[in-house]
Design a protein around this motif. Sequence first.
Motif, PDB file in Angstrom:
ATOM      1  N   MET A  49      45.245  37.897  45.753  1.00  0.00           N
ATOM      2  CA  MET A  49      44.491  37.514  44.824  1.00  0.00           C
ATOM      3  C   MET A  49      43.668  36.469  45.919  1.00  0.00           C
ATOM      4  O   MET A  49      44.168  35.325  46.313  1.00  0.00           O
ATOM      5  N   THR A  50      42.731  36.344  46.279  1.00  0.00           N
ATOM      6  CA  THR A  50      41.930  34.544  47.297  1.00  0.00           C
ATOM      7  C   THR A  50      41.509  33.736  45.374  1.00  0.00           C
ATOM      8  O   THR A  50      41.601  34.320  44.639  1.00  0.00           O
ATOM      9  N   THR A  51      42.182  32.913  46.190  1.00  0.00           N
ATOM     10  CA  THR A  51      43.131  31.280  45.088  1.00  0.00           C
ATOM     11  C   THR A  51      42.358  30.893  46.179  1.00  0.00           C
ATOM     12  O   THR A  51      41.702  29.080  45.251  1.00  0.00           O
ATOM     13  N   ASP A  52      41.080  30.528  46.666  1.00  0.00           N
ATOM     14  CA  ASP A  52      40.514  28.937  47.556  1.00  0.00           C
ATOM     15  C   ASP A  52      39.634  28.864  47.451  1.00  0.00           C
ATOM     16  O   ASP A  52      38.850  27.885  46.956  1.00  0.00           O
ATOM     17  N   LEU A  53      38.820  29.342  46.359  1.00  0.00           N
ATOM     18  CA  LEU A  53      37.744  29.921  45.631  1.00  0.00           C
ATOM     19  C   LEU A  53      37.918  28.868  44.194  1.00  0.00           C
ATOM     20  O   LEU A  53      36.943  28.945  43.621  1.00  0.00           O
ATOM     21  N   LYS A  54      39.146  28.288  43.561  1.00  0.00           N
ATOM     22  CA  LYS A  54      39.272  27.737  42.837  1.00  0.00           C
ATOM     23  C   LYS A  54      38.522  26.820  42.707  1.00  0.00           C
ATOM     24  O   LYS A  54      38.519  25.637  43.169  1.00  0.00           O
ATOM     25  N   GLY A  55      37.193  26.533  41.544  1.00  0.00           N
ATOM     26  CA  GLY A  55      36.842  24.600  41.504  1.00  0.00           C
ATOM     27  C   GLY A  55      35.311  24.959  42.739  1.00  0.00           C
ATOM     28  O   GLY A  55      34.755  24.032  42.833  1.00  0.00           O
ATOM     29  N   LYS A  56      35.017  25.714  43.233  1.00  0.00           N
ATOM     30  CA  LYS A  56      34.249  25.814  44.285  1.00  0.00           C
ATOM     31  C   LYS A  56      33.123  26.106  43.797  1.00  0.00           C
ATOM     32  O   LYS A  56      32.803  26.312  42.690  1.00  0.00           O
ATOM     33  N   ALA A  57      32.364  25.412  44.190  1.00  0.00           N
ATOM     34  CA  ALA A  57      31.110  24.881  43.312  1.00  0.00           C
ATOM     35  C   ALA A  57      29.385  26.563  43.945  1.00  0.00           C
ATOM     36  O   ALA A  57      29.661  26.428  45.788  1.00  0.00           O
ATOM     37  N   VAL A  58      29.415  27.546  43.538  1.00  0.00           N
ATOM     38  CA  VAL A  58      28.773  28.296  43.932  1.00  0.00           C
ATOM     39  C   VAL A  58      27.395  28.837  43.446  1.00  0.00           C
ATOM     40  O   VAL A  58      27.125  29.048  42.199  1.00  0.00           O
ATOM     41  N   LEU A  59      26.473  28.733  45.041  1.00  0.00           N
ATOM     42  CA  LEU A  59      25.092  28.732  44.234  1.00  0.00           C
ATOM     43  C   LEU A  59      24.951  30.404  44.463  1.00  0.00           C
ATOM     44  O   LEU A  59      24.315  30.422  45.452  1.00  0.00           O
ATOM     45  N   ILE A  60      23.793  30.843  43.411  1.00  0.00           N
ATOM     46  CA  ILE A  60      23.299  32.634  43.857  1.00  0.00           C
ATOM     47  C   ILE A  60      21.960  32.154  43.374  1.00  0.00           C
ATOM     48  O   ILE A  60      22.140  32.110  41.854  1.00  0.00           O
ATOM     49  N   THR A  61      21.308  32.787  44.116  1.00  0.00           N
ATOM     50  CA  THR A  61      20.308  32.800  44.530  1.00  0.00           C
ATOM     51  C   THR A  61      19.948  34.690  43.264  1.00  0.00           C
ATOM     52  O   THR A  61      20.462  35.221  43.872  1.00  0.00           O
TER      53      THR A  61
ATOM     54  N   ALA B  12      33.021  34.247  39.052  1.00  0.00           N
ATOM     55  CA  ALA B  12      33.981  33.143  37.714  1.00  0.00           C
ATOM     56  C   ALA B  12      35.586  33.969  37.799  1.00  0.00           C
ATOM     57  O   ALA B  12      36.104  32.718  36.977  1.00  0.00           O
ATOM     58  N   ARG B  13      35.603  34.609  37.390  1.00  0.00           N
ATOM     59  CA  ARG B  13      37.119  35.302  37.444  1.00  0.00           C
ATOM     60  C   ARG B  13      38.333  35.160  38.776  1.00  0.00           C
ATOM     61  O   ARG B  13      39.455  34.407  38.713  1.00  0.00           O
ATOM     62  N   LEU B  14      37.776  34.334  39.466  1.00  0.00           N
ATOM     63  CA  LEU B  14      38.282  33.356  40.796  1.00  0.00           C
ATOM     64  C   LEU B  14      38.487  31.721  40.493  1.00  0.00           C
ATOM     65  O   LEU B  14      38.440  31.242  41.072  1.00  0.00           O
ATOM     66  N   GLY B  15      38.406  31.456  39.803  1.00  0.00           N
ATOM     67  CA  GLY B  15      37.616  30.264  38.967  1.00  0.00           C
ATOM     68  C   GLY B  15      36.153  29.355  39.478  1.00  0.00           C
ATOM     69  O   GLY B  15      36.775  28.296  39.759  1.00  0.00           O
TER      70      GLY B  15
ATOM     71  N   LYS C 131      32.895  32.987  29.743  1.00  0.00           N
ATOM     72  CA  LYS C 131      34.123  34.350  29.283  1.00  0.00           C
ATOM     73  C   LYS C 131      34.996  34.324  29.902  1.00  0.00           C
ATOM     74  O   LYS C 131      35.911  34.624  29.432  1.00  0.00           O
ATOM     75  N   GLU C 132      34.579  34.234  31.433  1.00  0.00           N
ATOM     76  CA  GLU C 132      35.966  34.174  32.047  1.00  0.00           C
ATOM     77  C   GLU C 132      36.650  33.093  32.351  1.00  0.00           C
ATOM     78  O   GLU C 132      37.430  32.725  33.252  1.00  0.00           O
ATOM     79  N   GLY C 133      36.154  31.351  31.634  1.00  0.00           N
ATOM     80  CA  GLY C 133      36.561  29.784  32.140  1.00  0.00           C
ATOM     81  C   GLY C 133      36.279  29.033  33.048  1.00  0.00           C
ATOM     82  O   GLY C 133      36.667  28.216  32.479  1.00  0.00           O
TER      83      GLY C 133
END
Length: 222
Positions: free
Chosen positions: A1-13, A28-31, A54-56
């Motif tokens: 599982m990819t873990t380096d995306l935890k806490g990253k701010a992701v803007l999706i248009t 969201a599932r990746l944190g 809901k995914e935390g």
Amino acid sequence: MTTDLKGKAVLITGASTGIGAAAARAFARLGSRLIVHGNASRDAAEAVAADCRKEGAEAVVVFGDVCRAAEVKRIVAEAVAAFGRVDVLINNAGGMIGGRTRIEDYSEAYVQQVLALNCTSVAMFMHETLPLMRRQKSGNVINVTSIAGRIAEAPRATAIRRPAPADAAADGLRLLLDVEDAAVEAAFFDEVEMETDVPASDSLSPSENAAEPASACEAVEP
């Protein structure tokens, strides 16, 4: 599982439906921390953000018309106000305006609307986020393109649709984004198994083998 995306701010248009919504839930599932953008589909955007929570994951919703440069600037500013940075920008908003339109029915105003939604918005979001990513010394930009520009669909002109300008913008950004740990991807459908050898037709409809948003969004990962 990819873990380096935890806490990253992701803007999706365009994250209220389709690929954008599926991508938001996947991040969201990746944190990751989500900035879910919507415009007309406000309730749907709020529902996507609720699913992310809901995914935390942390998730905020921003609204605005991506066809307007001032709105793009505000959307990015609200993203920064929420999380202090933008680590991943996914330019996903786009689509047809008014349904399928024959070229002989085009007007100048129609062409400008299509370009503003599918092309100019991509450039303006990169315009607003690139300086931020430079200061952060990291960042990822993903431009989601359309199969409409890769399959001829007579008698309509597909050149004004999204893929070519978005891909060109991505190629340019690869040269400009001279920061550590920076990436930009545009070849979305190269990563998704789809049936693409569809002959030119007057009415192109999705193949029964076309990828669903939930599987397609797996390609939207830096």
